[in-house]
Design a protein around this motif. Structure first.
Motif, mmCIF file in Angstrom:
data_model
loop_
_atom_site.group_PDB
_atom_site.id
_atom_site.type_symbol
_atom_site.label_atom_id
_atom_site.label_comp_id
_atom_site.label_asym_id
_atom_site.label_seq_id
_atom_site.Cartn_x
_atom_site.Cartn_y
_atom_site.Cartn_z
ATOM 1 N N GLU A 1 0.823 -1.202 0.000
ATOM 2 C CA GLU A 1 0.000 0.000 0.000
ATOM 3 C C GLU A 1 0.862 1.260 0.000
ATOM 4 O O GLU A 1 0.556 2.228 -0.711
ATOM 5 C CB GLU A 1 -0.921 0.005 1.215
ATOM 6 N N LEU A 2 1.933 1.262 0.753
ATOM 7 C CA LEU A 2 2.794 2.440 0.786
ATOM 8 C C LEU A 2 3.477 2.665 -0.554
ATOM 9 O O LEU A 2 3.599 3.802 -1.026
ATOM 10 C CB LEU A 2 3.847 2.296 1.893
ATOM 11 N N ARG A 3 3.914 1.612 -1.198
ATOM 12 C CA ARG A 3 4.544 1.750 -2.524
ATOM 13 C C ARG A 3 3.525 2.251 -3.551
ATOM 14 O O ARG A 3 3.870 3.021 -4.448
ATOM 15 C CB ARG A 3 5.122 0.409 -2.968
ATOM 16 N N ARG A 4 2.280 1.797 -3.425
ATOM 17 C CA ARG A 4 1.246 2.251 -4.355
ATOM 18 C C ARG A 4 0.908 3.721 -4.117
ATOM 19 O O ARG A 4 0.806 4.519 -5.057
ATOM 20 C CB ARG A 4 -0.017 1.404 -4.183
ATOM 21 N N ARG A 5 0.726 4.074 -2.840
ATOM 22 C CA ARG A 5 0.281 5.415 -2.493
ATOM 23 C C ARG A 5 1.365 6.460 -2.696
ATOM 24 O O ARG A 5 1.070 7.600 -3.071
ATOM 25 C CB ARG A 5 -0.185 5.414 -1.032
ATOM 26 N N PHE A 6 2.611 6.077 -2.447
ATOM 27 C CA PHE A 6 3.723 7.036 -2.547
ATOM 28 C C PHE A 6 4.728 6.568 -3.604
ATOM 29 O O PHE A 6 5.935 6.519 -3.369
ATOM 30 C CB PHE A 6 4.407 7.190 -1.183
ATOM 31 N N LYS A 7 4.193 6.238 -4.756
ATOM 32 C CA LYS A 7 5.004 5.690 -5.838
ATOM 33 C C LYS A 7 6.164 6.615 -6.200
ATOM 34 O O LYS A 7 5.981 7.822 -6.388
ATOM 35 C CB LYS A 7 4.119 5.480 -7.070
ATOM 36 N N GLY A 8 7.358 6.030 -6.256
ATOM 37 C CA GLY A 8 8.541 6.779 -6.666
ATOM 38 C C GLY A 8 9.172 7.630 -5.574
ATOM 39 O O GLY A 8 10.184 8.292 -5.805
ATOM 40 N N GLN A 9 8.593 7.619 -4.369
ATOM 41 C CA GLN A 9 9.128 8.438 -3.279
ATOM 42 C C GLN A 9 9.913 7.585 -2.282
ATOM 43 O O GLN A 9 9.672 6.386 -2.146
ATOM 44 C CB GLN A 9 7.987 9.148 -2.539
ATOM 45 N N GLN A 10 10.851 8.221 -1.600
ATOM 46 C CA GLN A 10 11.571 7.562 -0.525
ATOM 47 C C GLN A 10 10.658 7.450 0.696
ATOM 48 O O GLN A 10 9.996 8.414 1.075
ATOM 49 C CB GLN A 10 12.831 8.354 -0.159
ATOM 50 N N ILE A 11 10.636 6.264 1.312
ATOM 51 C CA ILE A 11 9.723 6.005 2.424
ATOM 52 C C ILE A 11 10.502 5.476 3.623
ATOM 53 O O ILE A 11 11.303 4.543 3.498
ATOM 54 C CB ILE A 11 8.641 4.986 2.027
#
Length: 354
Positions: free
Chosen positions: A137-147
């Protein structure tokens, strides 16, 4: 107030305003980690996205787990993202694992019956129902961003976590895992929560439990399991889990049967089924112990054909266990076992040749 642990890598990501996602379960450690992390980010002038994320495990969750997470989100002024395994919660996963184990055994895709429950060494309960849904979910929601993925792991929790690092890169390139309260004591955790004006999950101070995760957790000690059985909200789940013990003949915690903790909550029929399951478990273990180590399932199985004597032994054991459980199993003779192994090895060779 105890200090937040960090590393140069985490500091750099915070300075770059990376996404900060704090995993919360309703337990004390994730609650304290969220409170401490938010204060730290404010001091570091972080202006990037911040969210709380909760993995809903279904009926195994305490009634107040989600509300505790929501109260925390409201207190911090953050969005609370909730995710769940698409195929259902953890109880459904345990039940489906048993059905899969039966199918695999009947068709000789495994040598022995596979336990339905997760274990401390095989915590698919965490990987499949928490880690994977959260990271997806985090990869989908914040695609392309550092998390930065924040968890409330503490070294004092267990021997397994005693070597936990402050931070580590995840297998996903855009992820870093951060454990800001890894060095805290349990006193530090409760002090942090109390100082915030919030209250911890009622299971700690009202139910008398030392840890809060699932109502009945594979990692729980006897005192916590007993405390859980005393709560009316846990009784339906308790009976459902004991039913699975009875169906599978596998105790919830290795040699500890959940059904022994509160037999007064079970019907006469359920107690009789559990007694029969214990006898079946003893017979199953006795039968499987006759299988020699070189015949047991390993990664890449089967690695060789069996000898005639080994095939005869496996056929005998499979017939015995199939009779115990009422399975309609294939491969109950030397010839059919040789044929099955030859087919499996042929398929493996074909895959490797691609």
């Amino acid at each position: 107030m105890a200090k937040v642990a960090s590393t140069p890598e985490i500091d750099a990501l915070v300075a770059a305003n990376a996404v900060v996602a704090i995993g919360v379960s309703g337990g004390k450690d994730s609650q304290a980690a969220a409170l401490a992390t938010m204060r730290h980010l404010d001091r570091m002038w972080h202006t990037g996205p911040r969210v709380l994320i909760h993995a809903d495990l279904g009926v195994v969750e305490w009634n107040d787990s989600y509300p505790t997470c929501q109260r925390l989100a409201d207190h911090l002024g953050l969005d609370l993202i909730t995710v769940q395994r698409k195929a259902g919660g953890l109880m459904e996963r345990w039940e489906s694992r048993w059905r899969s184990s039966v199918t695999r055994y009947q068709e000789l895709s495994t040598v022995t019956l596979v336990p339905c429950w997760s274990t401390p060494a095989m915590r698919f309960c965490t990987s499949e129902t928490k880690t994977h849904p959260i990271t997806s979910e985090l990869r989908r929601r914040f695609k392309g961003q550092q998390i930065i993925n924040v968890t409330g792991v503490r070294r004092a929790e267990s021997r397994g976590r005693a070597k936990a690092t402050v931070a580590s890169p995840d297998r996903h390139e855009s992820f870093w895992n951060w454990r800001p309260i890894v060095e805290w004591s349990v006193e530090d955790v409760f002090s942090c929560i109390d100082a915030s004006g919030l209250t911890p999950h009622p299971a700690y101070r009202e139910f008398g439990m030392s840890r809060v995760s699932c109502r009945f957790c594979i990692m729980s000690n006897l005192a916590d399991l007993s405390a859980a059985t005393a709560q009316p909200e846990a009784h339906d789940l308790y009976r459902r889990m004991v039913d699975l013990e009875a169906d599978s003949s596998f105790a919830f915690q290795g040699s500890r049967w959940l059904g022994d903790l509160a037999p007064h909550l079970l019907s006469n029929d359920a107690r009789a089924r559990l007694d029969a399951a214990k006898a079946r478990a003893a017979a199953r273990v006795s039968a499987e112990q006759r299988i020699t180590p070189g015949m047991l399932y390993v990664k890449g199985w089967p690695t060789r054909m069996l000898t005639d004597d080994e095939a005869d032994l496996l056929a005998e054991v499979r017939a015995e266990i199939s009779g115990l459980f009422g399975f309609r199993s294939d491969c109950l003779s030397r010839e059919s076992i040789h044929e099955r192994y030859a087919d499996l090895m042929s398929r493996k060779e074909a895959r490797h040749a691609r």
